[in-house]
Enzyme design. Structure first.
Site, short mmCIF file in Angstrom:
data_model
loop_
_atom_site.label_atom_id
_atom_site.label_comp_id
_atom_site.label_asym_id
_atom_site.label_seq_id
_atom_site.Cartn_x
_atom_site.Cartn_y
_atom_site.Cartn_z
N SER A 112 0.47 -1.02 0.48
CA SER A 112 0.22 0.46 -0.16
C SER A 112 0.79 1.41 0.24
O SER A 112 1.16 1.41 -0.32
CB SER A 112 -1.24 -0.04 1.58
N ASP A 163 -9.82 -7.04 -2.94
CA ASP A 163 -9.23 -5.92 -3.40
C ASP A 163 -9.01 -5.10 -5.00
O ASP A 163 -8.25 -5.13 -5.64
CB ASP A 163 -7.70 -5.95 -3.15
N HIS A 190 -7.62 -5.85 0.81
CA HIS A 190 -6.38 -4.78 0.65
C HIS A 190 -5.44 -5.45 0.76
O HIS A 190 -4.37 -5.47 1.14
CB HIS A 190 -6.86 -3.12 0.57
#
Length: 216
Positions: A112, A163, A190
């Site tokens: 991320s 995700d 995610h």
């Protein structure tokens, strides 16, 4: 007897003003066969890698693993980030982190937010990167397909099939990496490593084992 030892420390990086906190795990016996740097997302810190057992799994796999708290986050909250959220950080930031911690060449695990740090490092200093494990990172759109194709570093692209935004968007860019494989984690979102740590650890350690078996 425990198969690992965990320590805590801090490292000073130029421009951050305050030091960065890190957690480190190592095998209790023998030399570490790989060095691994674990980064994290905006809502997370090195503590997540400790809590879900990734630091332990890496030590058991014979690796030295260092999980840092990125500037402005976790226990590095007082440290100043070298770039705003979503902007590319200078490649020299992670290079200095790795130099000061003796992590070279290094396997970089980058979920991320941490893409803003890991991607410039990977693209500009591929010789310092033993392998790259992106987990739906941000900032992949800042580089061209041609730039990705120039990177020969072994890469394991991981994302959760739930995700559908950042996971799929980052995959579309990262699949241009010249030497990559993909793991899609079923039913995971995610932060797929949090949703299914067992599958995550199996995929990660399997990938690291292939690095060691191919290393001559």
């Amino acid at each position: 007897m425990s198969a690992m030892k965990v320590t805590e420390g801090s490292v000073q990086v130029e421009g951050c003003k305050e030091p960065l906190f890190y957690r480190q795990s190592e095998p209790t016996q023998g030399e570490a066969r790989l060095s691994v740097l674990l980064l994290h997302g905006i809502r997370f810190s090195s503590e997540n890698w400790l809590n879900i057992g990734t630091l332990e799994a890496l030590a058991k796999a014979g690796c030295r693993a260092v999980a840092i708290d990125l500037p402005g986050l976790g226990r590095s909250e007082a440290a100043e980030a070298p770039a705003g959220v979503g902007q590319l950080a200078p490649a020299g930031f992670l290079r200095e982190v790795c130099e000061r911690l003796g992590l070279s060449p290094v396997v970089v695990i980058s979920p991320s937010l941490s893409g803003m740090y890991s991607l410039p490092f990977l693209l500009q200093h591929p010789a310092l990167v033993r392998a790259y494990v992106p987990v739906a990172p941000i900032c992949t759109e800042h580089f061209t397909a041609e730039q990705y194709r120039s990177v020969k570093v072994p890469s394991l692209i991981v994302y959760g099939d739930q995700d559908t935004q950042l996971g799929e968007r980052s995959l579309n860019n990262l699949r241009n990496l010249a030497n990559h494989s993909v793991v899609v984690m079923k039913g995971a979102g995610h932060p797929c490593y949090l949703d299914d740590p067992d599958t995550w650890h199996k995929a990660l350690t399997g990938f690291l084992n292939t690095l060691c078996s191919s290393h001559t």
